[in-house]
Design an enzyme around this catalytic site. Structure first.
Site, PDB file in Angstrom:
ATOM      1  N   ASP A  40       0.803  -1.225   0.000  1.00 34.46           N
ATOM      2  CA  ASP A  40       0.000   0.000   0.000  1.00 34.46           C
ATOM      3  C   ASP A  40       0.833   1.271   0.000  1.00 34.46           C
ATOM      4  O   ASP A  40       0.369   2.322  -0.427  1.00 34.46           O
ATOM      5  CB  ASP A  40      -0.998   0.012   1.161  1.00 34.46           C
ATOM      6  CG  ASP A  40      -0.339  -0.067   2.523  1.00 34.46           C
ATOM      7  OD1 ASP A  40       0.801  -0.533   2.614  1.00 34.46           O
ATOM      8  OD2 ASP A  40      -0.993   0.330   3.515  1.00 34.46           O
ATOM      9  N   GLU A  62       9.806 -10.744  -2.489  1.00 31.48           N
ATOM     10  CA  GLU A  62      10.792  -9.671  -2.654  1.00 31.48           C
ATOM     11  C   GLU A  62      12.219 -10.182  -2.793  1.00 31.48           C
ATOM     12  O   GLU A  62      13.031  -9.568  -3.492  1.00 31.48           O
ATOM     13  CB  GLU A  62      10.702  -8.694  -1.480  1.00 31.48           C
ATOM     14  CG  GLU A  62       9.441  -7.845  -1.454  1.00 31.48           C
ATOM     15  CD  GLU A  62       8.267  -8.508  -0.758  1.00 31.48           C
ATOM     16  OE1 GLU A  62       7.203  -7.873  -0.643  1.00 31.48           O
ATOM     17  OE2 GLU A  62       8.420  -9.691  -0.336  1.00 31.48           O
ATOM     18  N   HIS A 125       1.096   0.239  10.488  1.00 37.06           N
ATOM     19  CA  HIS A 125       1.455  -1.123  10.125  1.00 37.06           C
ATOM     20  C   HIS A 125       2.795  -1.116   9.385  1.00 37.06           C
ATOM     21  O   HIS A 125       3.198  -0.116   8.801  1.00 37.06           O
ATOM     22  CB  HIS A 125       0.365  -1.764   9.263  1.00 37.06           C
ATOM     23  CG  HIS A 125       0.128  -1.080   7.950  1.00 37.06           C
ATOM     24  ND1 HIS A 125      -0.534   0.120   7.835  1.00 37.06           N
ATOM     25  CD2 HIS A 125       0.468  -1.419   6.678  1.00 37.06           C
ATOM     26  CE1 HIS A 125      -0.605   0.477   6.569  1.00 37.06           C
ATOM     27  NE2 HIS A 125       0.002  -0.440   5.834  1.00 37.06           N
ATOM     28  N   HIS A 126       3.484  -2.233   9.425  1.00 34.34           N
ATOM     29  CA  HIS A 126       4.824  -2.423   8.849  1.00 34.34           C
ATOM     30  C   HIS A 126       5.916  -1.656   9.596  1.00 34.34           C
ATOM     31  O   HIS A 126       7.044  -1.569   9.097  1.00 34.34           O
ATOM     32  CB  HIS A 126       4.872  -2.046   7.360  1.00 34.34           C
ATOM     33  CG  HIS A 126       3.946  -2.834   6.482  1.00 34.34           C
ATOM     34  ND1 HIS A 126       3.395  -4.047   6.853  1.00 34.34           N
ATOM     35  CD2 HIS A 126       3.478  -2.579   5.217  1.00 34.34           C
ATOM     36  CE1 HIS A 126       2.625  -4.485   5.871  1.00 34.34           C
ATOM     37  NE2 HIS A 126       2.663  -3.624   4.881  1.00 34.34           N
ATOM     38  N   GLY A 424      27.437 -15.721  -2.823  1.00 34.05           N
ATOM     39  CA  GLY A 424      27.113 -17.137  -2.711  1.00 34.05           C
ATOM     40  C   GLY A 424      25.808 -17.449  -2.004  1.00 34.05           C
ATOM     41  O   GLY A 424      25.740 -18.372  -1.192  1.00 34.05           O
ATOM     42  N   ASP A 455      19.564 -29.204  -7.359  1.00 34.64           N
ATOM     43  CA  ASP A 455      18.212 -29.471  -6.853  1.00 34.64           C
ATOM     44  C   ASP A 455      17.970 -28.801  -5.501  1.00 34.64           C
ATOM     45  O   ASP A 455      16.891 -28.268  -5.239  1.00 34.64           O
ATOM     46  CB  ASP A 455      17.935 -30.977  -6.778  1.00 34.64           C
ATOM     47  CG  ASP A 455      19.033 -31.781  -6.092  1.00 34.64           C
ATOM     48  OD1 ASP A 455      19.979 -31.175  -5.537  1.00 34.64           O
ATOM     49  OD2 ASP A 455      18.954 -33.031  -6.117  1.00 34.64           O
ATOM     50  N   ASN A 482      21.022 -34.303  -7.824  1.00 28.30           N
ATOM     51  CA  ASN A 482      22.046 -35.155  -7.208  1.00 28.30           C
ATOM     52  C   ASN A 482      21.856 -35.258  -5.699  1.00 28.30           C
ATOM     53  O   ASN A 482      22.817 -35.365  -4.936  1.00 28.30           O
ATOM     54  CB  ASN A 482      23.453 -34.667  -7.574  1.00 28.30           C
ATOM     55  CG  ASN A 482      23.694 -33.210  -7.181  1.00 28.30           C
ATOM     56  OD1 ASN A 482      22.814 -32.546  -6.656  1.00 28.30           O
ATOM     57  ND2 ASN A 482      24.894 -32.737  -7.449  1.00 28.30           N
ATOM     58  N   GLY A 484      20.644 -33.280  -3.041  1.00 33.23           N
ATOM     59  CA  GLY A 484      20.945 -32.402  -1.919  1.00 33.23           C
ATOM     60  C   GLY A 484      22.030 -31.386  -2.153  1.00 33.23           C
ATOM     61  O   GLY A 484      22.417 -31.087  -3.280  1.00 33.23           O
ATOM     62  N   GLU A 488      27.988 -28.316   0.319  1.00 26.31           N
ATOM     63  CA  GLU A 488      28.049 -28.494   1.772  1.00 26.31           C
ATOM     64  C   GLU A 488      28.527 -29.897   2.139  1.00 26.31           C
ATOM     65  O   GLU A 488      29.282 -30.073   3.094  1.00 26.31           O
ATOM     66  CB  GLU A 488      26.682 -28.219   2.413  1.00 26.31           C
ATOM     67  CG  GLU A 488      26.408 -26.751   2.680  1.00 26.31           C
ATOM     68  CD  GLU A 488      25.874 -26.040   1.444  1.00 26.31           C
ATOM     69  OE1 GLU A 488      25.795 -26.679   0.379  1.00 26.31           O
ATOM     70  OE2 GLU A 488      25.551 -24.841   1.551  1.00 26.31           O
TER      71      GLU A 488
END
Length: 576
Positions: A40, A62, A125-126, A424, A455, A482, A484, A488
């Site tokens: 708004d 966003e 608000h916000h 990253g 994925d 693959n 996951g 990591e």
């Protein structure tokens, strides 16, 4: 007060609403599509977009919108994002921080409560309920090179012009706070007749001449000089100078991972990717590190950009040219910008004065990495991608296997490579793909946009697929299935539960998001089936959105990723 405002407006040669002025300036700079979400506090401003020649791109959230504005800017030289106060802008802040980290010019416009509401500290608000309307702007100030709070109509046009110039010149985000009661305030529209000066200030002549003399002296004396091109050569728009220097000197030229796409990789002096121990081809490391003079252009020597700080070069053998200073060996020259230095060096040097050594031959080594197994391996895939790519393609790679695998891909000329090696943020590439594909469409360039995303990463921002479908964009999306978070896994926890993901039916999302009649879907599990797809003329034509599930082994990774992950794990474990 009202009388004073009326007198001011009457004295304007061409009264124009603030929102119109801002959006027309964006259009003049080259922006054609604006990302964001309605709220708004920005709705009235959004009404002005169509009449200013700008298309509204409503993203699904966003964060994705910020990623998309980042991708758009990497192709079009500037992106724009509109969010609403508090809840909207904070959702975007990670994406904007990535643009700041990686030197991407994004204009972040935040619709906020009126100046009267702010002055009275109203409980709106916000807000945080504490009457502080600057708290979010203060957060964004840390990731913006300029903050413009448009609260005084007398100053607003000047603020906008200055902020947009700073955004472009410094190639980093700016933050524009647009209160609701300023959207239709009047400013001088006649200013639009004079475009914003986007030229960089010239170097101080004596300082520039001195640095040029020193650079030329060392170049002429060197026994085996090389050129190394990095990210900020792209971000600060000196690629014309880079290519002129290559043509003039015939010196071996290498790129860093973040510099991929900066240099024509079909040029005879192109020697590959230098990333210390992760270099591709491997002999690139030996040539660069044995050089007695490395001329680096726009260096960003981060951990992932150097394969875990595995450079073995000496500052004593290095000249670093940057957008706002130069470093020659151990001497720093503040304020001397690389563009002027490069141009003077190009004008004053010839190849006959230099000791020019041969560059290594760079090829897409598909046959060398082909084995008897039907399994699609990382070692085979990335050189094969190099054969699939066409001139002027836009290639986006996600943090993880794709970012590291692409080091082994030799590009045709004119390819634009998008990656987020420094910041990253996992999932960035999906939003960036939308923005990049839209930028190509806005230019009517006919360039293909190709995304490689894991994925795990895709699951973070998969909803942006719906925006691509709604906008009728035509990217080729490869989701590397693959099981996951591979990067990591290689840093820590190969079998750890926290590196696992849910098994989605990824290509079914194309239908869920409205693409059942317009897009094509593929699942590829063998080298043979991938070969058939990559050689199919219809697939190569990329006349609609094409979504490919690409199945690869869980414990397979590009060699550069394995090496960098090991170095990252060691850095993470370091103690005083």
């Amino acid at each position: 007060m009202g009388a004073n405002i009326n007198i001011r407006v009457q004295n304007l040669e061409q009264p124009m609403d603030v929102a119109e002025y801002l959006f027309r300036r964006l259009h003049q700079i080259g922006v054609r599509s604006v990302h964001g979400l309605p709220g708004d506090y920005n709705l009235i401003a959004l009404d002005y977009l169509p009449s200013c020649g700008l298309k509204w791109v409503g993203s699904v959230n966003e964060l994705n919108a910020a990623y998309a504005a980042d991708g758009y800017a990497r192709v079009k030289e500037m992106g724009a994002l509109i969010t609403t106060f508090g809840v909207g802008e904070l959702s975007a802040i990670n994406g904007v921080a990535g643009a700041f980290s990686e030197h991407i010019p994004v204009v972040h416009i935040v619709g906020c409560p009126s100046t009267i509401s702010q002055r009275n500290g109203m409980l709106l608000h916000h807000t945080l309920g504490n009457g502080d309307f600057n708290v979010f702007a203060n957060m964004s100030a840390q990731i913006s090179c300029e903050v413009a709070k448009l609260t005084n109509p007398v100053e607003i046009a000047t603020q906008i012009d200055h902020a947009l110039r700073v955004c472009y010149i410094r190639s980093r985000p700016i933050y524009i706070m647009l209160p609701t009661d300023m959207v239709q305030a009047k400013v001088e529209g006649a200013r639009l007749n004079t475009p914003i000066d986007l030229s960089e200030p010239d170097n101080e002549p004596e300082s520039e001449a001195y640095v040029v003399d020193v650079v030329l002296k060392y170049l002429r004396a060197a026994k085996n000089p090389v050129i190394l091109v990095d990210a900020c050569a792209i971000r600060h728009r000196v690629l014309d100078e880079v290519h002129d220097l290559i043509e003039k000197t015939n010196l071996p030229v290498f790129v860093t991972p973040m510099g991929k796409g900066a240099v024509n990789e079909e040029h005879p002096t192109y020697g590959g990717v230098y990333a210390g121990a992760g270099s591709s081809p491997p002999q690139a490391q030996e040539i660069v590190e044995s050089s007695d003079l490395i001329l680096t252009i726009g260096a960003l020597k981060s951990d992932f950009n150097t394969a875990g700080f595995s450079y073995r070069t000496s500052q004593l053998n290095t000249i670093d040219l940057h957008s706002d200073h130069c470093v020659v060996k151990y001497s720093t020259y503040p304020g001397v910008q690389m563009r002027g230095v490069l141009r003077q060096v190009i004008n004053q040097i010839s190849a006959s004065e230099l000791n020019v050594q041969p560059s290594p031959v760079v090829e897409n080594e598909v046959a060398k990495n082909l084995d008897d197994s039907p399994i699609i391996t990382q070692a085979w895939l990335w050189p094969r991608v190099g054969q699939f790519l066409q001139k002027k393609d836009i290639v986006i790679t996600e943090t993880g296997t794709a970012n590291f695998g692409i080091w082994d891909t030799k590009f045709p000329s004119g390819v634009t490579a998008l990656s987020q090696v420094l910041w990253g943020s996992i999932g960035w590439s999906v939003g960036a793909c939308q923005g990049a594909a839209l930028a190509a469409a806005d230019d009517n360039s006919g360039r293909r946009t190709i995304l490689f995303v894991g994925d795990g990463s895709f699951q973070l921002t998969a909803q942006e697929l719906s925006t691509m479908i709604r906008l009728k964009l035509k990217p080729i999306i490869f989701v590397i299935c693959n099981d996951g978070f591979t990067i990591e896994r290689f840093i820590h926890g190969m079998e750890a539960e926290y590196n696992d993901i849910s098994n989605w039916d990824f290509k079914a999302l194309v239908d869920v998001f409205g693409g059942s009649k317009t897009a094509k879907k593929f699942a590829v599990k063998t080298k043979e089936s991938l070969e058939q797809l990559l050689t199919d003329p219809t697939f190569n034509a990329a006349e609609c959105l094409q979504f490919v599930e690409l199945y690869m082994p869980k414990e397979d990774a590009p060699r550069a990723l394995i090496m960098t992950a090991e170095a990252s794990a060691k850095n993470n474990a370091k103690k005083d």
